[in-house]
Scaffold this active site. Structure first.
Site, short mmCIF file in Angstrom:
data_model
loop_
_atom_site.label_atom_id
_atom_site.label_comp_id
_atom_site.label_asym_id
_atom_site.label_seq_id
_atom_site.Cartn_x
_atom_site.Cartn_y
_atom_site.Cartn_z
CG ASN A 6 34.18 36.62 52.17
OD1 ASN A 6 33.62 37.06 53.16
ND2 ASN A 6 34.88 35.50 52.19
CE LYS A 7 36.42 38.14 43.48
NZ LYS A 7 36.70 37.68 42.10
CD GLU A 38 41.27 33.78 37.89
OE1 GLU A 38 42.48 34.10 37.94
OE2 GLU A 38 40.52 33.80 38.87
CG ASP A 67 40.86 38.40 37.99
OD1 ASP A 67 40.73 37.66 38.98
OD2 ASP A 67 41.92 38.48 37.35
CG PHE A 102 46.39 40.03 49.82
CD1 PHE A 102 47.53 39.68 50.54
CD2 PHE A 102 46.15 39.41 48.61
CE1 PHE A 102 48.41 38.73 50.05
CE2 PHE A 102 47.03 38.46 48.10
CZ PHE A 102 48.16 38.11 48.82
NE ARG A 117 34.79 42.13 44.67
CZ ARG A 117 35.89 42.00 45.44
NH1 ARG A 117 35.89 42.43 46.69
NH2 ARG A 117 36.97 41.41 44.97
P1 ITT Z 1 36.57 34.11 41.62
O1 ITT Z 1 35.84 32.82 41.68
O2 ITT Z 1 35.65 35.28 41.42
O3 ITT Z 1 37.73 34.11 40.66
P2 ITT Z 1 38.66 34.52 43.61
O4 ITT Z 1 38.62 34.56 45.10
O5 ITT Z 1 39.57 33.56 42.93
O6 ITT Z 1 37.17 34.35 43.11
P3 ITT Z 1 40.05 36.73 42.31
O7 ITT Z 1 40.72 35.80 41.38
O8 ITT Z 1 39.45 37.96 41.75
O9 ITT Z 1 38.93 35.99 43.16
O10 ITT Z 1 41.02 37.17 43.47
C1 ITT Z 1 42.40 37.23 43.32
C2 ITT Z 1 43.04 37.27 44.66
O11 ITT Z 1 42.86 38.57 45.22
C3 ITT Z 1 42.49 36.29 45.68
O12 ITT Z 1 43.56 35.75 46.39
C4 ITT Z 1 41.63 37.13 46.59
O13 ITT Z 1 41.67 36.62 47.90
C5 ITT Z 1 42.28 38.50 46.49
N1 ITT Z 1 41.26 39.54 46.58
C6 ITT Z 1 40.34 39.85 45.64
N2 ITT Z 1 39.52 40.83 46.05
C7 ITT Z 1 39.94 41.17 47.29
C8 ITT Z 1 39.50 42.09 48.25
O14 ITT Z 1 38.43 42.85 48.05
N3 ITT Z 1 40.15 42.16 49.40
C9 ITT Z 1 41.23 41.38 49.65
N4 ITT Z 1 41.70 40.46 48.81
C10 ITT Z 1 41.07 40.36 47.62
NA NA Z 2 42.14 35.86 39.73
#
Ligand code: ITT
Ligand code: NA
Length: 183
Positions: A11-12, A36, A65, A142, A169
């Site tokens: 999704n990112k 991390e 992150d 979230f 983002r």
């Molecule tokens: P990486 O491989 O990039 O680390 P990740 O999903 O683990 O992917 P993060 O550590 O940055 O990504 O995310 C931390 C938490 O925040 C994770 O539970 C995500 O679901 C949530 N999160 C991050 N960006 C979000 C967004 O745009 N909307 C809702 N929740 C988000």
């Molecule tokens: Na994280």
């Protein structure tokens, strides 16, 4: 001369690819977890991850992150958002906020770009509030409980394009892409 975008989260990647379309930069998705560390700031987490992964792949890359910071919980979960998502989930956050009047919160993204010569940090934030109920099927994490300022819908009730108009983002990546393409 593309840039690797290191994330395990599809999704990112989709959100970022949508933003990058408007810039003359080629992003290549490297789908691996970003190693991390536990730290109190997103900046420390991405800096460390970027350095470690750069030593392995030796190509220009970006890691990001993100976290959810809730005011009445003293900015919890912040850098621990991933852990809290897995352990408490959306319902857990709604429970923690039961009876609290102040539901304001913000999302933040820190991204780190690294190549042979430099390490650059960019941040983006979006203010908003935690909804009373879980709403919407789109997005991830979230998104179903976060309503950005000036909206009545949660992020999960918006298309990728709509979320990108507000999101932490998209702000962080636009700041990077502007800088990178104008240097
Ligand atoms: P990486 O491989 O990039 O680390 P990740 O999903 O683990 O992917 P993060 O550590 O940055 O990504 O995310 C931390 C938490 O925040 C994770 O539970 C995500 O679901 C949530 N999160 C991050 N960006 C979000 C967004 O745009 N909307 C809702 N929740 C988000
Ligand atoms: Na994280």
């Amino acid at each position: 001369n593309s840039i690797l975008l290191v994330t395990s989260n599809e999704n990112k990647y989709k959100e970022i690819a949508e933003i990058a379309k408007d810039y003359k930069v080629e992003l290549e998705w490297l789908k691996i977890p970003k190693l991390e560390i536990q730290a109190d700031t997103l900046e420390e987490v991405v800096r460390y991850s970027a350095i470690v992964i750069f030593q392995l792949v030796k190509r220009p890359l970006i890691v990001e992150d993100s976290g959810l910071f809730i005011k009445s919980l003293n900015d919890f979960p912040g850098p621990y958002t991933n852990y809290v998502r897995r352990k408490l989930g959306l319902e857990g956050i709604l429970k923690l906020l039961e009876g609290k009047n102040d539901r304001s919160a913000y999302f933040k993204t820190s991204l780190c770009y690294i190549d042979e010569a430099r390490q650059l940090l960019f941040n983006g934030t979006v203010n908003g509030r935690i909804s009373d109920t879980i709403r919407g099927e789109k997005g991830f994490g979230f998104d179903p409980i976060f309503i950005p300022e000036g909206e009545s819908r949660t992020f999960a009730e918006m298309s990728t394009e709509e979320k990108n108009r507000y999101s932490h983002r998209s702000k962080a990546f636009k700041a990077f892409l502007e800088y990178y393409t104008n240097q």
